[in-house]
Write a protein that holds these residues in place. Structure first.
Motif, PDB file in Angstrom:
ATOM      1  N   LEU A  26       0.823  -1.196   0.000  1.00 11.97           N
ATOM      2  CA  LEU A  26       0.000   0.000   0.000  1.00 11.97           C
ATOM      3  C   LEU A  26       0.867   1.261   0.000  1.00 11.97           C
ATOM      4  O   LEU A  26       0.565   2.219  -0.711  1.00 11.97           O
ATOM      5  N   LEU A  27       1.931   1.249   0.763  1.00  9.78           N
ATOM      6  CA  LEU A  27       2.815   2.414   0.798  1.00  9.78           C
ATOM      7  C   LEU A  27       3.387   2.723  -0.579  1.00  9.78           C
ATOM      8  O   LEU A  27       3.471   3.885  -0.979  1.00  9.78           O
ATOM      9  N   GLY A  28       3.799   1.685  -1.311  1.00  4.74           N
ATOM     10  CA  GLY A  28       4.353   1.885  -2.649  1.00  4.74           C
ATOM     11  C   GLY A  28       3.334   2.454  -3.613  1.00  4.74           C
ATOM     12  O   GLY A  28       3.661   3.312  -4.440  1.00  4.74           O
ATOM     13  N   VAL A  29       2.104   1.972  -3.525  1.00  5.70           N
ATOM     14  CA  VAL A  29       1.046   2.480  -4.405  1.00  5.70           C
ATOM     15  C   VAL A  29       0.772   3.946  -4.091  1.00  5.70           C
ATOM     16  O   VAL A  29       0.712   4.784  -4.989  1.00  5.70           O
ATOM     17  N   ILE A  30       0.606   4.272  -2.813  1.00  5.58           N
ATOM     18  CA  ILE A  30       0.343   5.655  -2.436  1.00  5.58           C
ATOM     19  C   ILE A  30       1.509   6.554  -2.831  1.00  5.58           C
ATOM     20  O   ILE A  30       1.310   7.657  -3.346  1.00  5.58           O
ATOM     21  N   ALA A  31       2.725   6.105  -2.626  1.00  5.73           N
ATOM     22  CA  ALA A  31       3.902   6.910  -2.957  1.00  5.73           C
ATOM     23  C   ALA A  31       3.973   7.229  -4.449  1.00  5.73           C
ATOM     24  O   ALA A  31       4.563   8.238  -4.840  1.00  5.73           O
ATOM     25  N   SER A  32       3.368   6.399  -5.295  1.00  5.94           N
ATOM     26  CA  SER A  32       3.426   6.619  -6.745  1.00  5.94           C
ATOM     27  C   SER A  32       2.336   7.575  -7.247  1.00  5.94           C
ATOM     28  O   SER A  32       2.326   7.925  -8.419  1.00  5.94           O
ATOM     29  N   MET A  33       1.449   7.985  -6.380  1.00  2.93           N
ATOM     30  CA  MET A  33       0.314   8.818  -6.790  1.00  2.93           C
ATOM     31  C   MET A  33       0.685  10.288  -6.905  1.00  2.93           C
ATOM     32  O   MET A  33       1.520  10.789  -6.163  1.00  2.93           O
ATOM     33  N   ASP A  34       0.019  10.969  -7.840  1.00  2.75           N
ATOM     34  CA  ASP A  34       0.130  12.421  -7.937  1.00  2.75           C
ATOM     35  C   ASP A  34      -0.757  13.097  -6.892  1.00  2.75           C
ATOM     36  O   ASP A  34      -0.471  14.199  -6.437  1.00  2.75           O
ATOM     37  N   LEU A  35      -1.857  12.431  -6.527  1.00  4.67           N
ATOM     38  CA  LEU A  35      -2.824  12.966  -5.588  1.00  4.67           C
ATOM     39  C   LEU A  35      -3.703  11.819  -5.102  1.00  4.67           C
ATOM     40  O   LEU A  35      -4.125  10.989  -5.904  1.00  4.67           O
ATOM     41  N   LEU A  36      -3.979  11.788  -3.808  1.00  5.34           N
ATOM     42  CA  LEU A  36      -4.898  10.794  -3.244  1.00  5.34           C
ATOM     43  C   LEU A  36      -6.168  11.502  -2.813  1.00  5.34           C
ATOM     44  O   LEU A  36      -6.118  12.471  -2.058  1.00  5.34           O
ATOM     45  N   VAL A  37      -7.319  11.029  -3.300  1.00  3.33           N
ATOM     46  CA  VAL A  37      -8.623  11.513  -2.856  1.00  3.33           C
ATOM     47  C   VAL A  37      -9.200  10.423  -1.975  1.00  3.33           C
ATOM     48  O   VAL A  37      -9.326   9.271  -2.397  1.00  3.33           O
ATOM     49  N   THR A  38      -9.552  10.792  -0.740  1.00  2.00           N
ATOM     50  CA  THR A  38      -9.978   9.786   0.218  1.00  2.00           C
ATOM     51  C   THR A  38     -10.820  10.408   1.315  1.00  2.00           C
ATOM     52  O   THR A  38     -10.817  11.625   1.500  1.00  2.00           O
ATOM     53  N   GLY A  39     -11.515   9.562   2.028  1.00  2.00           N
ATOM     54  CA  GLY A  39     -12.167  10.003   3.252  1.00  2.00           C
ATOM     55  C   GLY A  39     -11.143  10.031   4.367  1.00  2.00           C
ATOM     56  O   GLY A  39      -9.932   9.879   4.141  1.00  2.00           O
ATOM     57  N   ASP A  40     -11.631  10.212   5.583  1.00  2.00           N
ATOM     58  CA  ASP A  40     -10.763  10.228   6.760  1.00  2.00           C
ATOM     59  C   ASP A  40     -10.422   8.783   7.107  1.00  2.00           C
ATOM     60  O   ASP A  40     -11.101   8.152   7.905  1.00  2.00           O
ATOM     61  N   THR A  41      -9.369   8.261   6.459  1.00  2.00           N
ATOM     62  CA  THR A  41      -8.997   6.856   6.603  1.00  2.00           C
ATOM     63  C   THR A  41      -7.491   6.731   6.819  1.00  2.00           C
ATOM     64  O   THR A  41      -6.755   7.712   6.687  1.00  2.00           O
ATOM     65  N   GLY A  42      -7.049   5.539   7.087  1.00  2.00           N
ATOM     66  CA  GLY A  42      -5.622   5.280   7.246  1.00  2.00           C
ATOM     67  C   GLY A  42      -4.794   5.701   6.047  1.00  2.00           C
ATOM     68  O   GLY A  42      -3.734   6.318   6.219  1.00  2.00           O
ATOM     69  N   PRO A  43      -5.232   5.405   4.810  1.00 10.01           N
ATOM     70  CA  PRO A  43      -4.443   5.836   3.657  1.00 10.01           C
ATOM     71  C   PRO A  43      -4.228   7.347   3.600  1.00 10.01           C
ATOM     72  O   PRO A  43      -3.190   7.804   3.128  1.00 10.01           O
TER      73      PRO A  43
END
Length: 87
Positions: free
Chosen positions: A1-18
């Motif tokens: 999960l860390l690798g996927v998030i690190a590759s993102m330009d922007l994360l759209v999410t609710g108030d969650t762990g990610p």
């Protein structure tokens, strides 16, 4: 999960762990809040990198108690994402 998030330009999410992982990884975020106030659990640092959309539960647009995030429109999210990615 860390690798996927690190590759993102922007994360759209609710108030969650990610959300909190992305903040730690310095990945820009747009977080969506309805049931919790972002002043209590949202991003505290790098305010230029981490934005949020917040509707308090008392907002008249919040009509679905089972899915309160539906009160935040796709258009509102899209406009914010577009602005964040073009800055």
């Amino acid at each position: 999960l860390l690798g996927v998030i690190a590759s993102m330009d922007l994360l759209v999410t609710g108030d969650t762990g990610p959300l909190h992982l992305a903040i730690a990884l310095r990945v820009p975020t747009l977080s969506l809040f309805v049931t919790e106030n972002p002043c209590r659990s949202g991003p505290y640092q790098d305010k230029g990198r981490h934005e949020y959309i917040y509707l308090p539960l008392e907002d008249p647009r919040v009509v679905d108690e089972q899915a309160p995030l539906r009160a935040i429109s796709v258009g509102e999210v899209f406009d914010c994402v577009e602005r964040m990615l073009t800055h």
